[in-house]
Design a protein around this motif. Structure first.
Motif, PDB file in Angstrom:
ATOM      1  N   SER A  49     -40.860   7.224 -17.375  1.00  0.00           N
ATOM      2  CA  SER A  49     -41.884   6.899 -18.225  1.00  0.00           C
ATOM      3  C   SER A  49     -42.010   6.836 -19.702  1.00  0.00           C
ATOM      4  N   TYR A  50     -40.775   7.573 -20.024  1.00  0.00           N
ATOM      5  CA  TYR A  50     -40.191   7.612 -21.437  1.00  0.00           C
ATOM      6  C   TYR A  50     -39.872   6.051 -21.918  1.00  0.00           C
ATOM      7  N   LYS A  51     -39.462   5.266 -21.115  1.00  0.00           N
ATOM      8  CA  LYS A  51     -39.026   4.087 -21.440  1.00  0.00           C
ATOM      9  C   LYS A  51     -40.219   3.003 -21.639  1.00  0.00           C
ATOM     10  N   ASP A  52     -41.380   3.461 -20.920  1.00  0.00           N
ATOM     11  CA  ASP A  52     -42.357   2.337 -20.861  1.00  0.00           C
ATOM     12  C   ASP A  52     -43.543   3.468 -20.953  1.00  0.00           C
ATOM     13  N   VAL A  53     -43.902   3.806 -22.270  1.00  0.00           N
ATOM     14  CA  VAL A  53     -44.687   4.706 -22.698  1.00  0.00           C
ATOM     15  C   VAL A  53     -46.147   3.830 -22.755  1.00  0.00           C
ATOM     16  N   ILE A  54     -46.953   4.622 -22.168  1.00  0.00           N
ATOM     17  CA  ILE A  54     -48.633   4.232 -22.146  1.00  0.00           C
ATOM     18  C   ILE A  54     -49.324   5.057 -22.875  1.00  0.00           C
ATOM     19  N   GLU A  55     -49.798   4.469 -23.992  1.00  0.00           N
ATOM     20  CA  GLU A  55     -50.525   5.257 -25.068  1.00  0.00           C
ATOM     21  C   GLU A  55     -51.864   5.714 -24.360  1.00  0.00           C
ATOM     22  N   LYS A  56     -52.083   7.004 -24.831  1.00  0.00           N
ATOM     23  CA  LYS A  56     -53.335   7.748 -24.530  1.00  0.00           C
ATOM     24  C   LYS A  56     -53.358   8.210 -23.184  1.00  0.00           C
ATOM     25  N   SER A  57     -52.054   8.341 -22.461  1.00  0.00           N
ATOM     26  CA  SER A  57     -52.179   8.773 -20.939  1.00  0.00           C
ATOM     27  C   SER A  57     -51.562  10.239 -20.826  1.00  0.00           C
ATOM     28  N   ASP A  74     -61.754  16.814 -17.241  1.00  0.00           N
ATOM     29  CA  ASP A  74     -62.802  16.466 -16.166  1.00  0.00           C
ATOM     30  C   ASP A  74     -63.332  15.491 -16.479  1.00  0.00           C
ATOM     31  N   LYS A  75     -62.740  14.078 -16.269  1.00  0.00           N
ATOM     32  CA  LYS A  75     -63.259  12.753 -16.452  1.00  0.00           C
ATOM     33  C   LYS A  75     -62.587  11.879 -15.074  1.00  0.00           C
ATOM     34  N   LYS A  76     -63.124  10.629 -14.973  1.00  0.00           N
ATOM     35  CA  LYS A  76     -62.806  10.108 -13.943  1.00  0.00           C
ATOM     36  C   LYS A  76     -61.289   9.584 -14.495  1.00  0.00           C
ATOM     37  N   VAL A  77     -60.474   9.398 -13.497  1.00  0.00           N
ATOM     38  CA  VAL A  77     -59.019   9.284 -13.539  1.00  0.00           C
ATOM     39  C   VAL A  77     -58.242   7.806 -12.964  1.00  0.00           C
ATOM     40  N   HIS A  78     -57.554   7.403 -13.658  1.00  0.00           N
ATOM     41  CA  HIS A  78     -56.731   6.234 -13.357  1.00  0.00           C
ATOM     42  C   HIS A  78     -55.304   6.729 -13.067  1.00  0.00           C
ATOM     43  N   VAL A  79     -54.759   6.307 -12.173  1.00  0.00           N
ATOM     44  CA  VAL A  79     -53.467   6.478 -11.757  1.00  0.00           C
ATOM     45  C   VAL A  79     -52.326   5.486 -12.074  1.00  0.00           C
ATOM     46  N   VAL A  80     -51.220   5.765 -12.709  1.00  0.00           N
ATOM     47  CA  VAL A  80     -50.052   4.872 -13.043  1.00  0.00           C
ATOM     48  C   VAL A  80     -48.962   5.522 -12.282  1.00  0.00           C
ATOM     49  N   ALA A  81     -48.478   4.731 -11.343  1.00  0.00           N
ATOM     50  CA  ALA A  81     -47.378   5.226 -10.323  1.00  0.00           C
ATOM     51  C   ALA A  81     -46.351   4.142 -10.427  1.00  0.00           C
ATOM     52  N   LEU A  82     -45.151   4.630  -9.825  1.00  0.00           N
ATOM     53  CA  LEU A  82     -43.672   3.904  -9.914  1.00  0.00           C
ATOM     54  C   LEU A  82     -43.830   2.964  -8.589  1.00  0.00           C
ATOM     55  N   ASN A  83     -44.416   3.385  -7.849  1.00  0.00           N
ATOM     56  CA  ASN A  83     -44.325   2.704  -6.465  1.00  0.00           C
ATOM     57  C   ASN A  83     -45.632   2.946  -5.584  1.00  0.00           C
ATOM     58  N   ARG A  84     -45.818   2.583  -4.400  1.00  0.00           N
ATOM     59  CA  ARG A  84     -47.228   2.667  -3.582  1.00  0.00           C
ATOM     60  C   ARG A  84     -46.962   3.994  -3.096  1.00  0.00           C
ATOM     61  N   LEU A  85     -45.727   4.520  -2.513  1.00  0.00           N
ATOM     62  CA  LEU A  85     -45.818   5.916  -2.037  1.00  0.00           C
ATOM     63  C   LEU A  85     -46.161   7.038  -2.930  1.00  0.00           C
ATOM     64  N   TYR A 104     -55.866   2.324  -9.547  1.00  0.00           N
ATOM     65  CA  TYR A 104     -54.547   2.714  -9.975  1.00  0.00           C
ATOM     66  C   TYR A 104     -53.695   1.330 -10.356  1.00  0.00           C
ATOM     67  N   THR A 105     -52.587   1.842 -11.108  1.00  0.00           N
ATOM     68  CA  THR A 105     -51.682   0.590 -11.512  1.00  0.00           C
ATOM     69  C   THR A 105     -50.235   0.983 -10.950  1.00  0.00           C
ATOM     70  N   VAL A 106     -49.809   0.081 -10.288  1.00  0.00           N
ATOM     71  CA  VAL A 106     -48.052   0.215  -9.611  1.00  0.00           C
ATOM     72  C   VAL A 106     -47.092  -0.371 -10.980  1.00  0.00           C
ATOM     73  N   SER A 107     -46.516   0.404 -11.416  1.00  0.00           N
ATOM     74  CA  SER A 107     -45.577   0.039 -12.804  1.00  0.00           C
ATOM     75  C   SER A 107     -44.285  -0.856 -12.322  1.00  0.00           C
ATOM     76  N   ASP A 108     -43.881  -0.826 -11.051  1.00  0.00           N
ATOM     77  CA  ASP A 108     -42.854  -1.814 -10.578  1.00  0.00           C
ATOM     78  C   ASP A 108     -42.997  -3.061 -10.653  1.00  0.00           C
ATOM     79  N   SER A 109     -44.108  -3.490 -10.617  1.00  0.00           N
ATOM     80  CA  SER A 109     -44.475  -4.915 -10.746  1.00  0.00           C
ATOM     81  C   SER A 109     -44.153  -5.451 -11.896  1.00  0.00           C
TER      82      SER A 109
END
Length: 119
Positions: A49-57, A74-85, A104-109
């Motif tokens: 994650s330090y290579k592809d930093v997502i602002e405000k995450s 305590d808010k709604k959540v959006h998940v950024v993951a490397l893969n589907r697992l 969610y967003t899968v970041s390996d794409s």
């Protein structure tokens, strides 16, 4: 025989939790998220994650998610993951802890990598 059946059921349950998608959660574009309403949780490992930093995450790797979920507002959540697992495991943990996961967003794409490069 019953012990064997219980072992098979346990293995099937563990495979289900890791590999089957979570119902009702859809893939969303990271650039279309309203950051005032939704908290972005980056569950990728620190060395990725330090290579592809997502602002405000908030970066909490999936391995530490159960321990440090109290750091998530305590808010709604959006998940950024490397893969589907990682995505499946993180969403299930967050739901169990009472968070409302919106997407969610899968970041390996390749699409994700190109979007971060445009930022």
């Amino acid at each position: 025989m019953i012990l064997f059946l219980l072992l098979i059921l346990f293995i099937l349950w563990e495979l289900y939790k890791r590999y089957f998608p979570v119902a009702g959660i859809h893939c969303e574009d990271i650039l279309k998220i309203n950051f005032t309403d939704v908290e972005v949780i980056d569950v990728r490992d620190y060395n990725i994650s330090y290579k592809d930093v997502i602002e405000k995450s908030i970066n909490i790797p999936v391995a530490y998610l159960e321990r440090y979920c109290y750091e998530i507002p305590d808010k709604k959540v959006h998940v950024v993951a490397l893969n589907r697992l990682e995505k499946n495991v993180a969403i299930r943990i967050l739901r169990r802890k009472g968070f409302q996961v919106t997407g969610y967003t899968v970041s390996d794409s390749q699409k994700f990598i190109e979007e971060l490069a445009v930022k």
